[in-house]
Write a protein that holds these residues in place. Structure first.
Motif, PDB file in Angstrom:
ATOM      1  N   ARG A  83    -131.009 -22.958 -18.968  1.00  0.00           N
ATOM      2  CA  ARG A  83    -130.213 -22.473 -20.097  1.00  0.00           C
ATOM      3  C   ARG A  83    -130.369 -23.393 -21.314  1.00  0.00           C
ATOM      4  O   ARG A  83    -130.207 -22.951 -22.454  1.00  0.00           O
ATOM      5  N   TYR A  95    -132.302 -22.489 -24.702  1.00  0.00           N
ATOM      6  CA  TYR A  95    -131.730 -21.793 -25.857  1.00  0.00           C
ATOM      7  C   TYR A  95    -131.380 -22.787 -26.966  1.00  0.00           C
ATOM      8  O   TYR A  95    -131.693 -22.555 -28.138  1.00  0.00           O
ATOM      9  N   ALA A  96    -130.733 -23.888 -26.609  1.00  0.00           N
ATOM     10  CA  ALA A  96    -130.348 -24.885 -27.612  1.00  0.00           C
ATOM     11  C   ALA A  96    -131.584 -25.535 -28.223  1.00  0.00           C
ATOM     12  O   ALA A  96    -131.623 -25.822 -29.430  1.00  0.00           O
ATOM     13  N   ALA A 103    -132.969 -23.144 -30.668  1.00  0.00           N
ATOM     14  CA  ALA A 103    -132.111 -23.141 -31.859  1.00  0.00           C
ATOM     15  C   ALA A 103    -132.416 -24.331 -32.752  1.00  0.00           C
ATOM     16  O   ALA A 103    -132.291 -24.252 -33.979  1.00  0.00           O
ATOM     17  N   LEU A 107    -133.619 -19.063 -33.143  1.00  0.00           N
ATOM     18  CA  LEU A 107    -132.641 -18.034 -32.791  1.00  0.00           C
ATOM     19  C   LEU A 107    -131.977 -17.400 -34.008  1.00  0.00           C
ATOM     20  O   LEU A 107    -131.544 -16.251 -33.951  1.00  0.00           O
ATOM     21  N   LEU A 114    -135.092 -15.322 -23.562  1.00  0.00           N
ATOM     22  CA  LEU A 114    -134.791 -16.289 -24.617  1.00  0.00           C
ATOM     23  C   LEU A 114    -134.467 -15.582 -25.926  1.00  0.00           C
ATOM     24  O   LEU A 114    -133.599 -16.024 -26.686  1.00  0.00           O
ATOM     25  N   SER A 124    -126.825 -20.950 -32.347  1.00  0.00           N
ATOM     26  CA  SER A 124    -126.904 -22.360 -31.942  1.00  0.00           C
ATOM     27  C   SER A 124    -127.387 -22.524 -30.510  1.00  0.00           C
ATOM     28  O   SER A 124    -127.627 -23.650 -30.059  1.00  0.00           O
ATOM     29  N   GLY A 125    -127.512 -21.415 -29.783  1.00  0.00           N
ATOM     30  CA  GLY A 125    -127.931 -21.476 -28.392  1.00  0.00           C
ATOM     31  C   GLY A 125    -126.811 -21.731 -27.422  1.00  0.00           C
ATOM     32  O   GLY A 125    -127.031 -21.834 -26.209  1.00  0.00           O
ATOM     33  N   GLU A 126    -125.572 -21.815 -27.935  1.00  0.00           N
ATOM     34  CA  GLU A 126    -124.420 -22.055 -27.060  1.00  0.00           C
ATOM     35  C   GLU A 126    -124.097 -20.822 -26.219  1.00  0.00           C
ATOM     36  O   GLU A 126    -123.695 -20.933 -25.057  1.00  0.00           O
ATOM     37  N   ILE A 152    -125.200 -16.555 -25.178  1.00  0.00           N
ATOM     38  CA  ILE A 152    -126.335 -15.649 -25.004  1.00  0.00           C
ATOM     39  C   ILE A 152    -125.890 -14.224 -25.287  1.00  0.00           C
ATOM     40  O   ILE A 152    -124.840 -13.782 -24.804  1.00  0.00           O
TER      41      ILE A 152
END
Length: 378
Positions: free
Chosen positions: A40, A43-44, A47, A52, A89, A117-119, A121
């Motif tokens: 996971r 993602y951050a 970002a 993102l 992603l 921010s990728g926090e 989804i």
């Protein structure tokens, strides 16, 4: 010869994404594919280079991007030959646009910064077990009760479905047909929501699920747009999704070509490299021809979209052109690799397994042909 469509800004960002992919994705692509998931934390990290937020308007925290910047991103993410990673992603690119376009300001402000921010989804949930591409006849029902909607039904084949925090869900709030469809933002911790993980032919690293809604109570403020506007918002989403898929599929075809060329130069049979056998050279030329034609069509359509046109028929044909090019190049690449191409761990083997999901997702080849023919007045 450099393409006239890409500016210095495009090329600079391409290099940034390429370095990110080479560092953060490519070394782990096979491991994550075999594991059926990726961390996971990716993602951050995505970002961190603005990946993102790209393509979303500034007023919702995004970074505006033209069609060519979107092509750059799609095609650089394809370089590891692992479609499942980029599919999950970037699932927010189909889940978040309706929120950015039509959700209430307070909902946009609460949801989108966390996605960018990728926090958190974001995912899109439209397809149903009995519905497939027939969006206008979906059956998941949302019944208004005071300040809430009560949602019952199922969605399936949902990318990022297991771990999505925000689900953009197509529901029926009215009567039959397209005019009865609305969109709701349903949060992942809503009581009554259950999820079942799905196993697939390809895209192993992509989180894919069936969602079960059992009397889920959703605040009425989470309605995206107005009741009955859902079908229009979904259709608006499709053009962008299909262009993104076409860009990715063309890039996966190019990966197959590059991998096949490198292998054909190295592998020797009957005393000489494979590339010195005419039949192999002809296969490589056929692949290169189709990749070049698909890329040219893609860039032409991106330019037309930038001019304010809406070439729906051509976008449908573009998706088919790209998925068919990917299918041809994946098959020929595996053939050139021979027995080695059938072994897990190679890019061409992964891409070969991922051909069909692209020919089905975002609108099947058959649906694309029918829609294109209607747009042509046939």
């Amino acid at each position: 010869m450099a393409s006239p469509f890409y500016t210095a800004e495009h090329e600079s960002y391409r290099e940034m994404v390429r370095r990110f992919v080479a560092r953060e994705i490519e070394p782990f692509a096979n491991e994550w594919d075999e594991a059926g998931a990726f961390p996971r934390e990716l993602y951050a990290k995505a970002a961190g280079i603005g990946l993102l937020a790209l393509g979303f308007p500034e007023d919702v925290g995004g970074v505006p991007a033209d069609q060519f910047m979107k092509i750059v991103v799609s095609q650089e993410l394809a370089r590891p030959g692992a479609g499942g990673i980029s599919a999950s992603l970037m699932s927010h690119t189909i889940g978040a646009p309706p929120i950015a376009r039509a959700a209430r300001p307070e909902v946009r402000a609460r949801v989108l910064p966390k996605v960018f921010s990728g926090e958190k989804i974001s995912a899109l949930a439209i397809t149903e077990p009995g519905g497939g591409s027939d969006v206008a006849n979906l059956r998941t029902r949302a019944r208004r009760e005071g300040d809430h909607y009560v949602v019952n039904g199922e969605k399936t084949f949902i990318t990022s479905g297991m771990r999505a925090d925000y689900l953009t869900v197509a529901v029926r709030t009215g009567g039959d047909g397209a005019s009865g469809v609305s969109l709701l933002l349903i949060e992942g911790d809503t009581p009554g929501l259950a999820r079942t993980k799905l196993k697939k032919m390809g895209w192993w690293a992509s989180d894919t699920a069936t969602l079960h809604f059992g009397d889920c109570r959703v605040p009425a403020e989470n309605l995206i747009g107005e009741e009955g506007q859902g079908f229009r918002l979904i259709m608006h989403n499709f053009n962008s999704e299909r262009m993104g898929m076409a860009a990715s599929c063309t890039a996966y075809a190019r990966v197959c070509l590059d991998e096949a060329i490198a292998y054909a130069k190295e592998r020797k049979t009957f005393g000489k490299p494979l590339a010195q056998h005419q039949v192999i050279r002809h296969k490589l030329v056929d692949m290169a021809q189709r990749v070049a034609a698909s890329q040219a069509m893609l860039e032409m359509l991106a330019w037309r979209l930038g001019q304010g046109e809406s070439p729906v028929a051509e976008i449908c044909m573009m998706k088919n052109q790209a998925t068919q090019t990917m299918a041809f190049c994946a098959s020929e690449a595996v053939q050139i690799f021979g027995g080695a191409g059938y072994m897990r761990g190679l890019k061409v083997e992964r891409i070969y397994r991922e051909v069909k999901v692209n020919a089905i997702g975002g609108g099947t080849e058959e649906i694309m042909k029918d829609l294109a023919s209607r747009q042509m007045g046939l």
